[in-house]
Design a protein around this motif. Structure first.
Motif, PDB file in Angstrom:
ATOM      1  N   LEU A  58       9.707 -30.863  17.862  1.00 51.09           N
ATOM      2  CA  LEU A  58       9.854 -29.608  17.137  1.00 51.09           C
ATOM      3  C   LEU A  58      11.146 -29.679  16.349  1.00 51.09           C
ATOM      4  O   LEU A  58      12.178 -30.096  16.864  1.00 51.09           O
ATOM      5  N   THR A  59      11.058 -29.295  15.109  1.00 53.60           N
ATOM      6  CA  THR A  59      12.231 -29.288  14.242  1.00 53.60           C
ATOM      7  C   THR A  59      12.558 -27.844  13.901  1.00 53.60           C
ATOM      8  O   THR A  59      11.864 -26.926  14.334  1.00 53.60           O
ATOM      9  N   GLY A  60      13.595 -27.627  13.130  1.00 54.22           N
ATOM     10  CA  GLY A  60      14.066 -26.289  12.823  1.00 54.22           C
ATOM     11  C   GLY A  60      12.987 -25.305  12.413  1.00 54.22           C
ATOM     12  O   GLY A  60      11.939 -25.681  11.899  1.00 54.22           O
ATOM     13  N   TYR A  61      13.269 -24.041  12.671  1.00 54.02           N
ATOM     14  CA  TYR A  61      12.361 -22.957  12.318  1.00 54.02           C
ATOM     15  C   TYR A  61      13.199 -21.710  12.082  1.00 54.02           C
ATOM     16  O   TYR A  61      14.097 -21.416  12.870  1.00 54.02           O
ATOM     17  N   ALA A  62      12.903 -21.002  11.008  1.00 53.95           N
ATOM     18  CA  ALA A  62      13.701 -19.819  10.643  1.00 53.95           C
ATOM     19  C   ALA A  62      13.731 -18.784  11.754  1.00 53.95           C
ATOM     20  O   ALA A  62      14.699 -18.050  11.886  1.00 53.95           O
ATOM     21  N   GLY A  63      12.684 -18.722  12.550  1.00 55.50           N
ATOM     22  CA  GLY A  63      12.642 -17.764  13.653  1.00 55.50           C
ATOM     23  C   GLY A  63      13.209 -18.314  14.945  1.00 55.50           C
ATOM     24  O   GLY A  63      13.209 -17.626  15.958  1.00 55.50           O
ATOM     25  N   GLY A  64      13.661 -19.566  14.915  1.00 57.69           N
ATOM     26  CA  GLY A  64      14.187 -20.208  16.125  1.00 57.69           C
ATOM     27  C   GLY A  64      13.098 -21.030  16.803  1.00 57.69           C
ATOM     28  O   GLY A  64      11.907 -20.742  16.687  1.00 57.69           O
ATOM     29  N   LEU A  65      13.522 -22.065  17.505  1.00 57.87           N
ATOM     30  CA  LEU A  65      12.562 -22.967  18.140  1.00 57.87           C
ATOM     31  C   LEU A  65      11.742 -22.292  19.236  1.00 57.87           C
ATOM     32  O   LEU A  65      10.592 -22.664  19.466  1.00 57.87           O
ATOM     33  N   ASP A  66      12.307 -21.300  19.932  1.00 61.19           N
ATOM     34  CA  ASP A  66      11.529 -20.594  20.955  1.00 61.19           C
ATOM     35  C   ASP A  66      10.328 -19.894  20.329  1.00 61.19           C
ATOM     36  O   ASP A  66       9.223 -19.912  20.872  1.00 61.19           O
ATOM     37  N   ARG A  67      10.529 -19.277  19.177  1.00 59.95           N
ATOM     38  CA  ARG A  67       9.401 -18.622  18.493  1.00 59.95           C
ATOM     39  C   ARG A  67       8.398 -19.655  17.984  1.00 59.95           C
ATOM     40  O   ARG A  67       7.193 -19.445  18.021  1.00 59.95           O
ATOM     41  N   LYS A  68       8.892 -20.779  17.497  1.00 63.48           N
ATOM     42  CA  LYS A  68       7.990 -21.836  17.028  1.00 63.48           C
ATOM     43  C   LYS A  68       7.132 -22.329  18.189  1.00 63.48           C
ATOM     44  O   LYS A  68       5.908 -22.466  18.051  1.00 63.48           O
TER      45      LYS A  68
END
Length: 173
Positions: free
Chosen positions: A145-155
């Motif tokens: 998993l790479t970056g996500y604007a909502g944070g990795l927990d949300r991803k």
């Protein structure tokens, strides 16, 4: 003489991933933002707070169905703002099937630009319509998993949501 004025408006809805700010212009959805977007990304002015717009009601309804595992595809009037390259990446994101993932390199190859994985990553990160344009379905080449604007927990949450429930995972129909 009547002049049409285009203005961005917004509303906030509650979801299982926290409050989401929806933005629209001329009846088209222009953004879905997590509360933490403001901390990590340049986010446009949300404009005037407005409740009851049909595009907001329909977006909330479809997102509710998505979170209840009753919807896999969205049918909304979208108008994300971006450069032509970004638009082409966002169009590819919408082609990633529900429950599937793709790498930045996969998308770059699909664009006919195999060396553009990093540029694809930048465009992916600039996606203004989270969830509906499923940038959460893009992962690293090694499956991480790479970056996500909502944070990795949300991803992680969104990717898990799109998998069959455990009791159905091994069932053959």
């Amino acid at each position: 003489m009547t002049v049409a004025v285009t203005a961005t408006v917004h509303t906030v809805i509650d979801t299982p991933v926290g409050p989401l700010t929806l933005t629209a212009e001329d009846g088209h959805l222009t953004g879905i933002y997590f509360a933490i977007h403001r901390l990590r990304h340049r986010v446009p002015d949300f404009g005037l707070a407005v409740a009851g717009l049909p595009v907001f009601a329909e977006t909330a309804r479809q997102l509710g169905e998505y979170f209840d595992r009753q919807r896999q595809d969205f049918d909304l009037p979208l108008a994300p703002r971006g450069e032509p390259f970004q638009q082409s990446v966002w169009a590819l994101l919408r082609e990633i099937p529900y429950g599937a993932t793709r790498s930045y390199g996969d998308l770059a190859r699909d664009l006919g630009q195999p060396g553009a994985a990093q540029a694809v990553g930048v465009a992916n990160g600039a996606n203004p319509i989270s969830i509906v344009i499923p940038c959460h379905r893009v992962i690293g080449a090694d499956g991480s998993l790479t970056g996500y604007a909502g944070g990795l927990d949300r991803k992680r949450f969104l990717l898990a949501l799109e998998q069959p429930p455990a009791e159905e995972a091994g069932r053959l129909f």
